[in-house]
Scaffold this motif. Structure first.
Motif, short mmCIF file in Angstrom:
data_model
loop_
_atom_site.label_atom_id
_atom_site.label_comp_id
_atom_site.label_asym_id
_atom_site.label_seq_id
_atom_site.Cartn_x
_atom_site.Cartn_y
_atom_site.Cartn_z
N GLU A 117 96.04 15.31 118.51
CA GLU A 117 94.96 14.32 118.54
C GLU A 117 94.74 13.66 117.18
O GLU A 117 94.47 12.45 117.09
N PHE A 118 94.87 14.44 116.10
CA PHE A 118 94.50 13.94 114.77
C PHE A 118 95.67 13.78 113.81
O PHE A 118 95.45 13.45 112.64
N ASP A 119 96.90 13.97 114.27
CA ASP A 119 98.02 13.96 113.32
C ASP A 119 98.20 12.62 112.60
O ASP A 119 98.72 12.57 111.49
N ALA A 120 97.75 11.52 113.19
CA ALA A 120 97.90 10.21 112.56
C ALA A 120 96.56 9.63 112.10
O ALA A 120 96.46 8.43 111.83
N ARG A 121 95.54 10.47 111.99
CA ARG A 121 94.21 10.01 111.58
C ARG A 121 93.83 10.66 110.25
O ARG A 121 93.38 11.81 110.22
N PRO A 122 94.01 9.96 109.15
CA PRO A 122 93.66 10.55 107.85
C PRO A 122 92.17 10.90 107.77
O PRO A 122 91.33 10.26 108.42
N GLY A 123 91.86 11.94 107.00
CA GLY A 123 90.46 12.31 106.82
C GLY A 123 90.28 13.80 106.73
O GLY A 123 91.23 14.59 106.79
N ARG A 124 89.04 14.23 106.60
CA ARG A 124 88.71 15.64 106.41
C ARG A 124 89.08 16.48 107.63
O ARG A 124 89.50 17.64 107.49
N VAL A 125 88.90 15.92 108.81
CA VAL A 125 89.20 16.69 110.02
C VAL A 125 90.69 16.96 110.11
O VAL A 125 91.13 18.10 110.36
N ARG A 126 91.49 15.93 109.92
CA ARG A 126 92.94 16.12 109.93
C ARG A 126 93.37 17.12 108.87
O ARG A 126 94.23 17.99 109.12
N ASP A 127 92.80 17.01 107.67
CA ASP A 127 93.16 17.92 106.57
C ASP A 127 92.84 19.38 106.94
O ASP A 127 93.62 20.29 106.63
N ALA A 128 91.71 19.59 107.60
CA ALA A 128 91.32 20.95 108.00
C ALA A 128 92.27 21.50 109.05
O ALA A 128 92.67 22.68 108.99
N ILE A 129 92.65 20.67 110.01
CA ILE A 129 93.59 21.11 111.05
C ILE A 129 94.94 21.44 110.43
O ILE A 129 95.57 22.47 110.73
N ALA A 130 95.41 20.56 109.53
CA ALA A 130 96.70 20.77 108.89
C ALA A 130 96.70 22.05 108.05
O ALA A 130 97.70 22.77 108.01
N ALA A 131 95.59 22.35 107.41
CA ALA A 131 95.50 23.56 106.58
C ALA A 131 95.66 24.81 107.43
O ALA A 131 96.32 25.78 107.02
N VAL A 132 95.09 24.81 108.63
CA VAL A 132 95.23 25.96 109.52
C VAL A 132 96.68 26.12 109.95
O VAL A 132 97.24 27.23 109.96
#
Length: 205
Positions: A117-132
């Motif tokens: 859902e967020f792989d192409a949406r820059p921002g804090r939410v994407r960064d948090a998902i990517a960190a996990v």
């Protein structure tokens, strides 16, 4: 020192809301979460939830953190009780499949769904998902490296972790889309074959 009753009630409400939020987001996505919607579902005060979360983005970030805690409780933490090296790597793979297969989250693996859902949406939410995602991949890689160091496997830990990660994600995706347990059965066979292959290569040296 006794806990203030209002703080205790606020913490209980926050836990209740976040448990519903992770379930809803696993099916409908993080973008569909709203403080008003959760307040209506749980018959709680909308203003009270705004006081707890402040904004939709804060709610999304708290939901990711809660989902990570649930994921670790079912996958990473039990594996730490298993001997380091190949036994722990096998445990991580099995725990991951079991977590997805048992639908700990109704939509399957929470992080597979929200990553798409967020792989192409820059921002804090994407960064948090990517960190996990990076943290779990690193855990697989570390266990693979420990297995190599202990002489359990002959493999490139980085490549092996990538392959195992891809297999688990594929099993979750196919099972959610098509239903049934066959993707998990195939993934277990593939995990075992890949790890057994590493053992055979190690033994031939």
């Amino acid at each position: 020192m006794p806990v203030d009753g209002r703080i205790a009630r606020g913490n209980a409400t926050r836990s209740l809301v976040l448990r519903r939020a992770v379930d809803d987001a696993s099916v409908h996505g993080l973008a569909g979460l709203s403080i008003g919607g959760l307040a209506a579902e749980l018959e709680l005060s909308k203003s009270g939830l705004f006081a707890l979360f402040g904004s939709k983005e804060d709610l999304q970030l708290a939901t990711i953190e809660t989902a990570q805690g649930i994921f670790r409780a079912h996958v990473g933490t039990p594996a730490q009780a298993v001997a380091a090296g190949l036994p722990r790597l096998r445990a991580l793979c099995e725990n991951w499949l079991t977590y997805s297969e048992k639908r700990i989250f109704p939509g399957g693996c929470f992080f597979f769904n929200v990553s798409a859902e967020f792989d192409a949406r820059p921002g804090r939410v994407r960064d948090a998902i990517a960190a996990v995602g990076r943290a779990f991949l690193a855990e697989l890689r570390e266990s693979a490296a420990e297995a190599v160091a202990a002489g359990h496997l002959d493999a490139d830990p980085e490549l092996l972790a990538f392959e195992l990660h891809a297999l688990g994600r594929a099993a979750n995706a196919d099972a959610v889309l098509h239903g049934g347990a066959e993707p998990y059965r195939l993934a277990r066979r593939a995990f075992a074959a890949r790890l057994d292959q590493g053992q055979s290569t190690c033994g031939d040296r």
